[in-house]
Structures are given as C-alpha cells and as structure tokens.
Design a protein around this motif. Structure first.
Motif, short mmCIF file in Angstrom:
data_model
loop_
_atom_site.label_atom_id
_atom_site.label_comp_id
_atom_site.label_asym_id
_atom_site.label_seq_id
_atom_site.Cartn_x
_atom_site.Cartn_y
_atom_site.Cartn_z
N TYR A 6 10.23 -18.34 -14.90
CA TYR A 6 11.32 -19.28 -15.19
C TYR A 6 12.56 -18.90 -14.38
O TYR A 6 12.82 -17.71 -14.15
N THR A 42 7.73 -22.29 -12.81
CA THR A 42 7.03 -22.46 -11.53
C THR A 42 5.60 -21.93 -11.59
O THR A 42 5.31 -21.00 -12.34
N TRP A 82 13.66 -23.75 -15.73
CA TRP A 82 12.53 -24.46 -15.12
C TRP A 82 11.41 -23.45 -14.83
O TRP A 82 11.66 -22.29 -14.51
N TYR A 126 9.12 -26.33 -8.97
CA TYR A 126 9.35 -26.03 -10.37
C TYR A 126 9.14 -27.28 -11.22
O TYR A 126 9.18 -28.40 -10.70
#
Length: 511
Positions: free
Chosen positions: A373, A380, A378, A353
C-alpha cells in the motif's frame, strides 16, 4: 446462491465431473459430504478464523474440503501438489493451520513437512501409515447443515517473484453463507454465468482463479468439468462432449491449441461456448487475434491477482478496439503512480495501483502488507503500465522483471510476446543475466518446436526477427535453448528459477 440450496432443489444434478474418468459428484452428494466434513472439523475444536491446509489434486475431495470450510467460517489454504517439503512446512507454520488434508500421492510429503514445524497439535488426514484419509474420517458425521453456519474464505499463497510466498488473507465475509460474493456478481454481469453454465476447469485447483471460478459455478448451481491436467486436444474434445458454455484458460493454453494440426482444430464442435476467459499472464496480441478469429468474439480477459485488490476486464469487441489492453476497472479504481508517489496523467507509464478496492493483508507479515500500500491507501500488484484517455489499462511488465542494461530500462514482456509468434518457437522467456560491463544483458531462453535445431544459424535468424520488429536495444544479446521452460501448471512463467540459475553461473565464473 449456495450448494445447500441447489442440493435441495435438484440433488441429482452433477456438481462436478472428472474429465479423466467421467465420474460424477451430484449436488446432493457434495452437500452431504461437505456437511459431514464441517461437523468433523467442528468436532476437532476449529472455530471461525482458523485455517485448514490441503494438498489435493484435481478431484472431488478439494471441493468437499473447500465447501466444508466455507460454511463454518474457516480459511482454506490450498498448497501446490508440486510443493517441496520445506515450502509446505513454511506454509503450514505461517498459516497456523490447525488441520492438514493430504491426498494419497502427497501424504509422505505432508508427514515430512509436519515433522519440521514447531506446532505438534496440527491434525493430519492422509494416506501415510498411521493416518486416516479425510473422506473416511468424515463418515458417520451428520449430513445436515450445521446449526450455526457462518461464511468462510480462502487464504491462498501468492507465489511472488522473490523470497517466500505470501499468504493473502482477506476479511471473512459477514452475513449468511448464501450471500452473493463479488466474483459471482462479475461472473453473471460480464460472462452470463448462471445455473445452466457448464464450466471447463483447465488448471490446478490449488491456484486462486481455478478454485474460485469453480466455486462460483457451484454457487450458481452449474456443472464443473475438471481436467486433471491440461491437454490441448482433450480440451477441445471436452468442450464438444459436455457442451461447455464457459471455460478459463491461460495464454500458454491458447498457444498450444493454436499450434495443433489444422485437421484437429477443425475436428471438434465448440458452438456451445458462450464465454472463454483468460488471465494469469500476458497474452501476445497475435495469439489473441488468432483465438478471436477461430472462436469468434467470445474471448474475455481480466487482470487481477490473488490479492483481488482490484480487477480490470474487457470483452473481444473492446479488445479489438484496444489491442493489448487488459481493460477498464470493474472493481476498484486504476491509478498510475510515478516515482514521486503521485498519480501521473493518461499515457504516462508508472506503477499500477488500485484505489477503493477490497482490503487485504499478508498473513503474519505486516511489513509486506505495508509495502503493498502507498501513503494514499492504494494497493499494488507490482506491475508497470499506463492508462489511455478512456481508462483502458495497458501493462508493460512486472516491476521485478524489468532489465536495466547499460542504464536503459528494458521490459521483457514485449520481447517474449514477439518471440512466441515465430513459427519455430514453442515457448519463450526473456530475463536479465548478470553482466560486468552492462549490469545486465538481455537473454532469451527458448523452447523450440520438435525437430528444430537451435544452432548458431538459427540464433542469427532470431536476432534479425527481433531486431527488425523491436530495434537493436531490445534484441537479446544471448539466445539459449531448453527442452522445456519452468512454468507453473497455470501457465505462469517461473522466471525467478531462470534468473537464479544464471546468477549462480555468473558467480561460479567469477570464482
């Protein structure tokens, strides 16, 4: 830092050179045509945030369209020139394109795709009967910059591993159109790009990295030499002829150049090169070692995606100290996340991430955006990897490519990287094929060098070659041979096509 500034300072400087014909588009010409195109699009009622779709080859027209949209706050959606009618219709409808610009070779596909979508208001510029070519339509419009310029961006479609492609929609930039963008700052800081740069573009411009890097060079005021298609020897000849300083490649290009006859490899002068950049796909360690041995410590690598939610990068010296790494974060912060959703320590594998990177969304698909997310915010790109104590990222594979055979997780990238080093193997793909007993079996699909016969005896050689290096668990149970593997022109392997083929064959056998 923008072409309109360079057009004023040195209008006769080449902005683009077509490698196939040596035709030149100067900054003065690029600016005049982009302004005419911007005025045309405004006359059609397009406003900030609207989308223009293009199906164009590697020629001047794509740059004219891109720089037109950039100065009037539009999104440009570049579509593959190999697109099917159905896929183009999907992208046009999903992107809500107000205008479609099609090159001569793609105008018939454009007409068929447009007929399949509900919107009847989309304007098409092309070469089919009843259409007007885009460049011709721009004639007569003012060549001066529009009175209220505003920055635009791209909305490009990520190919994805399954299902329909996803439109990656960034936020439109605020501020003046000449403001520096993050990729420009990276190009200058990491690779020494500037006004004297002469950049070789080796891949189709409908892909994110080729289009974005070429436009970064234009922001600097450098020259872009555009190949219409990659050829290993031609790329060496172009580096010598145009005194190329910067170039981008994918690992497949490296492999093809390295497999040229030694006499050809030694024939050309590449001393002008300052930085050679590669990305898009994993580069086998032996291949990268060979390139550094050949061209010196000018090979750079970065890891990112169309989403640009984060970037890692490293130079040759760093890579030689950390072979196989894709670098440390230069945009965003790398986070490795375990199955419980929590960050894991250095050395532990998990989902990759990026925290604190630029936000993006998948256009008209809030569910896919949500899946990109985690609960911490975060983002990815759906890769698996780990970081060491110094923050260097090592990728294991794409999450969707992982093979589960008899309950064991097997990552095909490692097997592919080894197989490609075999002197008789031209290209390699490793996939998981359906297996009633094991769930999946490991299958290697190979393209062999010309003249090599892929019989049972050679299969046994390959089994030993893999088993001796990687062990029995990672050794493919099946080796199949093809004249060519399905790769995108950027070098990205289209494994989904191979997997779909083997799944269909399995279902047929099952009746």
């Amino acid at each position: 830092m923008h072409p309109f500034i360079h057009a004023s300072s040195y209008p006769d400087k080449p902005a683009c050179i077509l490698a196939s014909s040596n035709e030149v588009l100067t900054y003065g010409e690029l600016e005049a045509r982009a302004n005419q195109a911007a005025h045309l699009l405004r006359s059609l009622g397009l406003k900030r945030g609207d989308t223009v779709a293009v199906v164009l080859g590697n020629d001047f027209e794509i740059f004219i369209a891109a720089w037109a949209t950039q100065r009037i706050g539009l999104y440009i959606t570049a579509v593959s020139t190999k697109t099917s009618v159905g896929d183009l219709a999907y992208v046009l409808e999903n992107s809500e394109a107000k205008v479609l610009i099609a090159g001569k070779a793609y105008s018939d596909v454009a007409v068929q795709a447009a007929s399949q979508i509900a919107s009847s208001s989309m304007r098409i510029f092309g070469h089919a009967p009843g259409q007007v070519p885009f460049i011709q339509a721009c004639e007569g419009f003012p060549t001066e910059l529009i009175s209220d310029p505003t920055a635009g961006s791209d909305m490009l479609y990520s190919s994805g591993m399954t299902g329909r492609p996803k439109g990656v929609k960034p936020q439109l930039p605020e501020g003046p159109i000449e403001a520096a963008i993050p990729l420009m700052l990276l190009g200058e800081a990491l690779y020494g790009m500037g006004s004297a740069s002469r950049y070789l573009s080796t891949s189709p411009l409908y892909h994110a990295a080729p289009l974005r890097w070429a436009m970064v060079i234009h922001r600097f005021g450098g020259t872009v030499v555009v190949m219409d298609r990659f050829d290993a020897e031609q790329s060496l000849e172009l580096i010598e002829r145009h005194r190329i300083t910067h170039a981008t490649f994918v690992p497949t290009h490296f492999v093809r150049m390295l497999k040229l006859d030694p006499e050809i490899r030694c024939k050309y002068d590449f001393s002008s090169l300052q930085a050679v950049i590669h990305a898009a796909a994993p580069c086998p360690v032996p291949v990268k070692h060979a390139m550094i041995d050949w061209w010196g410590p000018i090979i750079h690598e970065y890891y990112s995606g169309t989403e640009t939610c984060g970037i890692t990068a490293l130079n040759s010296a760093q890579w030689l100290n950390k072979p196989g790494s894709v670098g440390r974060a230069v945009l965003g912060v790398v986070k490795i996340v375990g199955t419980d959703g929590e960050e894991v320590p250095a050395g532990i594998q998990g989902d990759v991430y990026f925290a604190d990177g630029p936000r993006f969304e998948y256009h008209n698909d809030p569910e896919k955006t949500r899946q990109a997310y985690n609960q911490k915010g975060w983002a990815t790109l759906n890769d698996i990897g780990w970081v060491d104590e110094e923050g260097y990222l090592f990728l294991t594979d794409r999450k969707s490519f992982m093979i589960i055979s008899g309950g064991v997780n097997i990552y095909p990238q490692e097997i592919e990287n080894h197989l490609i080093t075999h002197p008789d193997v031209e290209d390699a793909a490793v996939i998981g094929a359906p297996d009633d007993e094991m769930g999946e079996r490991v299958v290697a699909v190979l393209q062999l060098k010309a003249g090599v016969i892929g019989g049972d005896e050679f299969r046994e050689q390959l089994r030993k070659f893999v088993r001796d290096a990687l062990g029995g668990v990672k050794c493919p149970q099946q080796f199949d041979f093809r004249s060519e593997l399905p790769r995108e022109p950027t070098g990205k392997l289209m494994k989904r096509l191979l997997k779909a083929e083997y799944e269909a064959a399995h279902h047929t056998l099952k009746g």
